[in-house]
Design a protein around this motif. Structure first.
Motif: not given
Length: 123
Positions: A15-41
């Motif tokens: 559960i602790g590892k899951i929480e750390r992964q969730i926190d890490k992913l939440k800190r990454i800003p969403r990508y709204y650009g036109k780069d198809i690779v960045e959209q896929a990521l």
């Protein structure tokens, strides 16, 4: 330490590892650009985030213990609604219940069903 205490500690670790992964992913800003690779990521990150949110309250509901013939080592496999991987060493913490793990049982199934098939075939 008893089995229940050991399992409880493992559950809290997962559960602790899951929480750390969730926190890490939440800190990454969403990508709204036109780069198809960045959209896929970004799509992959969002899918991973949703899966981790599903896993968080109850990471797994079952455990299978495997022991290879001729060895004394038991390998526990934890089964849950979604798969969870440890970011540090890429080891599976939880296996998705839909994963094709049944391949482990195919030799056993064949040995069990062989006499039945022989009777049906008149052998």
């Amino acid at each position: 330490m008893g089995v229940y205490e050991e399992e409880g500690r493992r559950l809290q670790t997962v559960i602790g590892k899951i929480e750390r992964q969730i926190d890490k992913l939440k800190r990454i800003p969403r990508y709204y650009g036109k780069d198809i690779v960045e959209q896929a990521l970004d799509d992959q990150r969002q899918t991973q985030l949703q899966n981790l949110k599903i896993a968080h309250p109850e990471p797994y509901f079952g455990r299978l213990d495997f022991q290879e013939d001729g060895t004394g080592k038991v390998i526990p496999l934890y089964i849950g609604k979604v798969g969870v991987q440890d970011e540090e060493d890429n080891q599976l913490l939880v296996i998705d219940w839909r994963a094709p793990i049944q391949v482990c049982f195919i030799p056993l199934r064949d040995k069990v069903t062989e006499p039945l098939m022989n009777r049906r075939m008149g052998k």
